[in-house]
Write an enzyme that holds these catalytic residues in place. Structure first.
Site, short mmCIF file in Angstrom:
data_model
loop_
_atom_site.label_atom_id
_atom_site.label_comp_id
_atom_site.label_asym_id
_atom_site.label_seq_id
_atom_site.Cartn_x
_atom_site.Cartn_y
_atom_site.Cartn_z
N PHE A 1 -7.89 0.51 -3.44
CA PHE A 1 -7.01 0.02 -4.53
C PHE A 1 -6.98 0.93 -5.76
O PHE A 1 -7.23 0.47 -6.87
CB PHE A 1 -7.42 -1.38 -5.00
CG PHE A 1 -7.41 -2.47 -3.97
CD1 PHE A 1 -6.74 -2.33 -2.77
CD2 PHE A 1 -8.07 -3.68 -4.22
CE1 PHE A 1 -6.74 -3.35 -1.82
CE2 PHE A 1 -8.08 -4.70 -3.29
CZ PHE A 1 -7.42 -4.53 -2.08
N SER B 1 -8.65 -6.29 2.59
CA SER B 1 -8.85 -4.84 2.63
C SER B 1 -10.32 -4.59 2.96
O SER B 1 -11.21 -5.20 2.38
CB SER B 1 -8.53 -4.22 1.27
OG SER B 1 -9.07 -2.91 1.24
N ASN C 1 -4.10 -7.17 7.98
CA ASN C 1 -4.45 -5.89 7.35
C ASN C 1 -4.92 -4.88 8.41
O ASN C 1 -4.76 -5.11 9.60
CB ASN C 1 -5.52 -6.15 6.29
CG ASN C 1 -5.31 -5.30 5.06
OD1 ASN C 1 -5.13 -4.08 5.18
ND2 ASN C 1 -5.30 -5.90 3.90
N GLY D 1 0.81 -1.21 0.00
CA GLY D 1 0.00 0.00 0.00
C GLY D 1 0.84 1.26 0.00
O GLY D 1 0.34 2.34 -0.32
N ASN E 1 -11.83 -1.95 2.21
CA ASN E 1 -12.29 -0.86 1.35
C ASN E 1 -12.76 -1.29 -0.03
O ASN E 1 -13.06 -0.44 -0.87
CB ASN E 1 -11.17 0.19 1.22
CG ASN E 1 -10.73 0.69 2.58
OD1 ASN E 1 -11.56 1.01 3.42
ND2 ASN E 1 -9.43 0.70 2.81
N THR E 2 -12.78 -2.59 -0.29
CA THR E 2 -13.37 -3.11 -1.52
C THR E 2 -14.60 -3.91 -1.11
O THR E 2 -14.45 -4.90 -0.39
CB THR E 2 -12.36 -3.99 -2.29
OG1 THR E 2 -11.27 -3.16 -2.72
CG2 THR E 2 -12.99 -4.65 -3.51
N LYS F 1 -3.04 -12.62 2.90
CA LYS F 1 -3.11 -11.55 3.92
C LYS F 1 -4.51 -11.51 4.52
O LYS F 1 -5.49 -11.29 3.81
CB LYS F 1 -2.74 -10.20 3.28
CG LYS F 1 -2.63 -9.07 4.30
CD LYS F 1 -1.92 -7.86 3.69
CE LYS F 1 -1.81 -6.71 4.65
NZ LYS F 1 -1.09 -5.57 4.07
N THR G 1 -1.28 -2.90 -3.38
CA THR G 1 -2.05 -3.90 -4.10
C THR G 1 -2.27 -3.48 -5.55
O THR G 1 -2.73 -2.36 -5.81
CB THR G 1 -3.43 -4.12 -3.42
OG1 THR G 1 -3.22 -4.62 -2.13
CG2 THR G 1 -4.31 -5.07 -4.21
N ASN H 1 -7.53 4.67 6.45
CA ASN H 1 -7.56 4.85 5.00
C ASN H 1 -8.71 4.06 4.40
O ASN H 1 -9.09 3.01 4.90
CB ASN H 1 -6.21 4.46 4.37
CG ASN H 1 -6.18 3.02 3.90
OD1 ASN H 1 -6.64 2.70 2.79
ND2 ASN H 1 -5.67 2.13 4.74
N ARG H 2 -9.27 4.65 3.35
CA ARG H 2 -10.28 3.93 2.56
C ARG H 2 -9.95 4.14 1.08
O ARG H 2 -10.78 4.58 0.28
CB ARG H 2 -11.69 4.42 2.89
CG ARG H 2 -11.93 5.92 2.90
CD ARG H 2 -13.42 6.25 3.01
NE ARG H 2 -13.68 7.68 3.00
CZ ARG H 2 -13.80 8.45 4.06
NH1 ARG H 2 -13.65 7.94 5.28
NH2 ARG H 2 -14.08 9.74 3.93
N MET H 3 -8.70 3.83 0.75
CA MET H 3 -8.19 4.08 -0.62
C MET H 3 -8.99 3.30 -1.67
O MET H 3 -9.36 3.84 -2.70
CB MET H 3 -6.73 3.65 -0.73
CG MET H 3 -5.76 4.40 0.17
SD MET H 3 -5.44 6.06 -0.38
CE MET H 3 -4.30 5.78 -1.70
C1 FMN Z 1 -2.70 4.41 3.40
C2 FMN Z 1 -2.63 2.92 3.49
C3 FMN Z 1 -2.84 2.16 2.34
C4 FMN Z 1 -2.79 0.76 2.41
N1 FMN Z 1 -2.96 0.03 1.26
C5 FMN Z 1 -2.86 -1.32 1.31
C6 FMN Z 1 -2.97 -2.10 0.13
O1 FMN Z 1 -3.14 -1.58 -0.97
N2 FMN Z 1 -2.89 -3.45 0.26
C7 FMN Z 1 -2.68 -4.08 1.45
O2 FMN Z 1 -2.58 -5.30 1.50
N3 FMN Z 1 -2.53 -3.35 2.59
C8 FMN Z 1 -2.61 -2.01 2.55
N4 FMN Z 1 -2.47 -1.28 3.69
C9 FMN Z 1 -2.26 -2.00 4.97
C10 FMN Z 1 -0.78 -2.11 5.33
O3 FMN Z 1 -0.09 -2.89 4.40
C11 FMN Z 1 -0.60 -2.73 6.72
O4 FMN Z 1 -1.02 -4.08 6.66
C12 FMN Z 1 -1.39 -2.03 7.80
O5 FMN Z 1 -1.32 -0.64 7.63
C13 FMN Z 1 -0.90 -2.39 9.21
O6 FMN Z 1 0.45 -2.05 9.38
P1 FMN Z 1 0.95 -0.67 10.07
O7 FMN Z 1 0.23 -0.56 11.39
O8 FMN Z 1 2.42 -0.84 10.20
O9 FMN Z 1 0.57 0.43 9.14
C14 FMN Z 1 -2.53 0.12 3.65
C15 FMN Z 1 -2.30 0.90 4.79
C16 FMN Z 1 -2.35 2.26 4.73
C17 FMN Z 1 -2.08 3.07 5.98
#
Ligand code: FMN
Length: 333
Positions: free
Chosen positions: A109, A170, A241, A57, A172-173, A212, A80, A105-107
């Site tokens: 993908f 995720s 996640n 991400g 958000n999907t 994941k 992703t 976040n609610r990106m």
């Molecule tokens: C802004 C943002 C975008 C993310 N996008 C993805 C993603 O596209 N795919 C995914 O598997 N995890 C995504 N994550 C989750 C992170 O990979 C991670 O699993 C999660 O943030 C927990 O770790 P942390 O507490 O160190 O951030 C995203 C996290 C954040 C903050």
């Protein structure tokens, strides 16, 4: 810069530029020196120069991994990535909960799709760097056709990646997390595993597959997901996640919709790692992802049974020096 997503893009562009030129790479390495790399980790047939990786991400498009590698990461998980380009959710979609050292976040993908990502990965690999590609379905693909999206991504990235991470967690999907349920998960993982075997034979190399999972599964859901994961012959799990939970937060942004990451996720994540380790007795390698903000957090995840650790939100709050700080702390696997 007030908009977290804009700030992120500025950093990514800087890392992409710095990482594309040898002097830039040298400069980043000199700014964040690694004094004692290691300990080396062998997991799912791969050798990692140290246990710490960049979580998915951060480098969604696979443009900045050469710059990120210079911070000291032993592995980087890009994505992703989805098969086709898609815009993701409307902005704003990333929120910093500063008082909680967290992010919501609610990106959804956003990205340029598989073809563009494949081009971005076509660069010489820094020595010793393990590159993972995290794969997900397009929002418009009906859930019953999800396997087709994942299979096409295994085909697209088996030759480019050292491992692939199947993202079904995720928040958000719409509907994605229902793929973690036993029957749906088996129906999803079996064709993915079959494509992996075909690719592995064709390329004459292993193509490790990780799954994941979400930290919000009940104990029963986690048990049945792990059974499906092991019976489909997956090589490991990423725990996990972002969470939909909101307990104990003080920031006014806590009511935003999306997945929560960072410090408040730390304990929930470590307890889930312990459960998976107890359940699988070390037969399924665990990659920890959730709430690593300091070196001590990373060590606790390893002590709980993880073989590798990833971080994302810690980098936002502690800065890029966190990577060297954790590695130089002398992790024990
Ligand atoms: C802004 C943002 C975008 C993310 N996008 C993805 C993603 O596209 N795919 C995914 O598997 N995890 C995504 N994550 C989750 C992170 O990979 C991670 O699993 C999660 O943030 C927990 O770790 P942390 O507490 O160190 O951030 C995203 C996290 C954040 C903050």
């Amino acid at each position: 810069m007030n908009d977290p997503e804009k700030a992120h893009h500025a950093t990514i562009n800087l890392l992409a530029l710095g990482g594309s030129l040898a002097p830039g790479r040298g400069l980043i390495r000199a700014m964040f020196p690694i004094k004692q790399n290691g300990p080396e980790v062998k997991a799912f047939g791969l050798t990692f120069s140290n246990p710490l990786g960049m979580a998915a991400g951060y480098d969604k498009e696979g443009t900045a991994w050469r710059g990120l590698a210079c911070l000291g990461f032993g592995h980087i998980e890009v994505g992703t990535v989805t098969p086709l380009p898609q815009p993701g959710n409307p902005k704003p979609r990333v929120f910093r909960l500063v008082e909680d050292e967290a992010v919501i976040n609610r990106m959804g993908f956003p990205g340029s799709g598989a073809e563009a990502m494949r081009r971005h990965l076509d660069h010489p690999r820094p020595k010793g760097l393990v590159l993972g590609v995290n794969i997900g379905k397009n929002k418009n693909t009906p859930l019953e056709n999800a396997a087709g999206d994942y299979v096409s991504l295994v085909r697209a990235f088996a030759s480019k990646a050292d491992y692939l991470a199947v993202n079904i967690s995720s928040p958000n999907t719409p509907g994605l997390r229902t793929l973690q349920k036993r029957v749906a998960l088996e129906a999803l993982l079996n064709p993915i595993a079959a494509e992996r075997s075909a690719q592995s034979i064709q390329l004459n190399k292993p193509v490790p597959l990780l799954v994941k999972l979400a930290p919000d599964l009940t104990d029963d859901e986690l048990d049945s997901a792990l059974e499906a994961i092991q019976s489909a012959g997956m090589d490991g799990v990423i725990i996990g996640n972002t969470t939909l939970r909101r307990e104990g937060l003080i920031s006014s942004k806590a009511t935003e919709e999306g997945g929560l990451s960072g410090k408040p996720l730390n304990e929930l994540n470590t307890s889930m790692i312990k459960k998976v380790y107890a359940r699988c007795g070390g037969t399924l390698p665990i990659v920890a992802s959730g709430g690593v903000m300091q070196a001590a957090d990373a060590q606790r995840k390893l002590d709980a049974g993880a073989v590798l650790i990833q971080l994302y939100t810690g980098l936002i709050y502690e800065g890029p020096g966190l990577v060297a700080k954790i590695i130089n702390s002398g992790l024990r696997s």
